[in-house]
Scaffold this active site. Sequence first.
Site, mmCIF file in Angstrom:
data_model
loop_
_atom_site.group_PDB
_atom_site.id
_atom_site.type_symbol
_atom_site.label_atom_id
_atom_site.label_comp_id
_atom_site.label_asym_id
_atom_site.label_seq_id
_atom_site.Cartn_x
_atom_site.Cartn_y
_atom_site.Cartn_z
ATOM 1 N N TRP A 34 -6.884 4.528 -2.697
ATOM 2 C CA TRP A 34 -7.474 4.867 -1.270
ATOM 3 C C TRP A 34 -8.876 4.158 -1.313
ATOM 4 O O TRP A 34 -9.264 3.264 -0.362
ATOM 5 C CB TRP A 34 -7.536 6.196 -0.798
ATOM 6 C CG TRP A 34 -6.322 6.486 -0.460
ATOM 7 C CD1 TRP A 34 -5.512 7.709 -1.203
ATOM 8 C CD2 TRP A 34 -5.168 6.283 0.413
ATOM 9 N NE1 TRP A 34 -4.252 7.946 -0.548
ATOM 10 C CE2 TRP A 34 -3.916 6.982 0.385
ATOM 11 C CE3 TRP A 34 -5.450 5.396 1.672
ATOM 12 C CZ2 TRP A 34 -2.919 6.752 1.216
ATOM 13 C CZ3 TRP A 34 -4.262 5.309 2.246
ATOM 14 C CH2 TRP A 34 -3.229 6.103 2.331
ATOM 15 N N ASP A 60 -15.156 9.402 1.719
ATOM 16 C CA ASP A 60 -13.723 9.648 2.114
ATOM 17 C C ASP A 60 -13.412 10.978 1.411
ATOM 18 O O ASP A 60 -13.129 11.181 0.355
ATOM 19 C CB ASP A 60 -12.539 8.426 1.774
ATOM 20 C CG ASP A 60 -11.155 8.817 2.361
ATOM 21 O OD1 ASP A 60 -10.805 10.068 2.630
ATOM 22 O OD2 ASP A 60 -10.447 8.045 2.533
ATOM 23 N N LYS A 96 -4.359 17.658 5.171
ATOM 24 C CA LYS A 96 -4.124 18.337 3.981
ATOM 25 C C LYS A 96 -4.491 19.696 3.975
ATOM 26 O O LYS A 96 -3.717 20.601 4.078
ATOM 27 C CB LYS A 96 -5.112 17.406 3.228
ATOM 28 C CG LYS A 96 -4.948 15.863 3.188
ATOM 29 C CD LYS A 96 -3.909 15.459 2.636
ATOM 30 C CE LYS A 96 -3.840 13.989 2.829
ATOM 31 N NZ LYS A 96 -2.744 13.281 2.063
#
Lengths: 406, 406
Positions: B120, B207, B232
């Site tokens: 990511w 992030d 999540k």
Amino acid sequence: MSLDRSAVHNFAAGPSPLPTSVLEEAARGLLNYNGTGMGVCELSHRGKEFKAIIEGAEADLRSLLKLPDSHAVLFMQGGGTTQFASVVLNVLAARRLAHASTPTEQYEPPVLDYVVSGSWSAKAYAEAQRLALNGDGKPFCVPRLAASSKEAKYTSLPSAYDFSAGAALAFYCENETINGDEFAGVAGTDASFPFDKVPKDTVLVADYSSSFLSRPIPNIAQHGIIYAGAQKNLGPSGVTVVLVRRDLLVDTTAAMKLGGVPAVPIQSEYKTLADNGSLYNTPPVFPIYVSALVLRHLVAQGGLDKVAEVNKAKADALYASLDAAEATGAVTCVVRQKAARSWMNVPFNITNGREAEFLKGAEARGFRQLKGHRSVGGIRASIYNAVTLESVHKLCAYIDEFAAAA
Amino acid sequence: MSLDRSAVHNFAAGPSPLPTSVLEEAARGLLNYNGTGMGVCELSHRGKEFKAIIEGAEADLRSLLKLPDSHAVLFMQGGGTTQFASVVLNVLAARRLAHASTPTEQYEPPVLDYVVSGSWSAKAYAEAQRLALNGDGKPFCVPRLAASSKEAKYTSLPSAYDFSAGAALAFYCENETINGDEFAGVAGTDASFPFDKVPKDTVLVADYSSSFLSRPIPNIAQHGIIYAGAQKNLGPSGVTVVLVRRDLLVDTTAAMKLGGVPAVPIQSEYKTLADNGSLYNTPPVFPIYVSALVLRHLVAQGGLDKVAEVNKAKADALYASLDAAEATGAVTCVVRQKAARSWMNVPFNITNGREAEFLKGAEARGFRQLKGHRSVGGIRASIYNAVTLESVHKLCAYIDEFAAAA
């Protein structure tokens, strides 16, 4: 006081009502999807269950709209406001790539033609003007008004159109949610968009947010891009459907390398979404799921011709009551050009200082969310697909009664 | 076969499980919110009901994270992938405005420092490189690697850091969902992010998508921007929380007029979202509503210190079983640096060609969504907040049994 759904008639402009049967199924799916023991929001967006949902939604949408295979279907995020920019960014990149051999210093910023018929098309035009900005350099594009009904305060559609030869795009908003004017108006074809005046090579772009799925889309194949936020006739807010002609699925990175175009965030690139079946990153699973259920529901109802029949009956009834009430002096319709009257959003004003009285009586009868947009005030009855003919008839009866009591 | 929720243990990497009590309440709200006779998706996002929901969500989030008032809370769309760009666009605009008197031709493109510790952060770095592109002109920025563990195939965190003096931003991804390495690793502080090495004037960006709300955020106030996709620990996919220090809420249009910055779609401008309480246009109502319910639930559980205790117990138990199984040769843990092991996403490989056997046994015991990311394969057990300690203990028992049967 706790109310049952049946006690309420919801005339919200969006987010707007959804069919009760769809919501009941969605509530079950939220806890346990198809007996998997997991809710629909708890499943991988790359698993077979969600794949079937999103593919089913696309198939139903194609069938309902008779969308040709020349166009891709994308499920995106960010609503119509995000598309104001995405449309410009992708069209400018496509134009730049079509002139790839032209050095940037010789590349002419393309003209973008905007038809402004209300608040939302005015916002789209303003966003194009922002994206044209390039500091001391040449602007990235030259947005201009091809038509406007601003002088009439958007109580009619534009009366004259002046499209540019060679414009990269021509933009219109099919139905203005706030102002209540619509191209394919209730009365018939005389208010329709002047499709034949748009130059053949210009990408025709339509914001269909608030009339999407209310009836078939005229000249659908002529459009390069059609988009719609879900939260009117399609589903919950959070997903935006974008129909894009495949020649507009271009590599924006290559265009950025050439120069002379604004930067395109990767998530705004139509090609990336199309190449990944709208699953470049995690999509808004629940809004897509409910939209898929609504699309199934519309197919089961017999498709958009059937839906349009009911919607026409609803709009005809409501405008008939309003015209009669206007004749008594109790109300005024906002949109003065009858052929331009939206059959989704019906704004009107209560005269003689009786607005509060009207709203109080409406509330007591179970009518909800009838207040006009905060920018214009007044009353607005939105009669989207999930508003039943029965609900509209009840509202009509109330308007008749209210006008008679003047 | 139709399964009950209680028969299933969902280890999905995201979208991931949500508390059953939250989903039950959300299912009721979907049909009829608080006795209004209308579902939560059918209410105006500007009405008093939704205002209470979004304001309550912000208040609970601030209290759970101890977020200082120096930072705004935004509810956006598009996920972390969209933030890869938004972060760069807003930070570059802020930097340009801080040098408003410098003519564009003399303005130096700022350096952007990226820490790449997995898939990511590598994607975030790639997006910054795209947005730097400016045709024949000067690049808009100079992204560079401040640290990387790519050579170790991300089985550890970077071992050395080289931040630039004067960099506009320093980016890291707190937890790598695919690779399973995390800065605030299970074992303790020795793998933590080197906060003291980041220059004071550099905007620190994190992030936090897959570890958000799993425990308190270390050094939260030092960050300029923290963002997290909801899907999540927070709620259904479709909403992204962005915490932004208020000096980064800048007028990007003014920066675009100066030149030397990439174009910023209005919907990506943090200031616009902040000025409008995240309601510049229609927000993703349902994902925000469910997130608000989850936040209430976390407050009721006693806050993030309590949540962290349970999460630590889950991670400790699972890694203990995996270490024991690795000693028998039945499995290998992917992340080799123990202090860097994520306590949210636990990737491992089954050795001796027994992966299919492992997955078959797992399926029979009700364990779901254990397959590793399609880019790396193998097994991944994600043990987010809504995965109970009991579910983890059952998985541990299975791993123990599986290793013993080797």
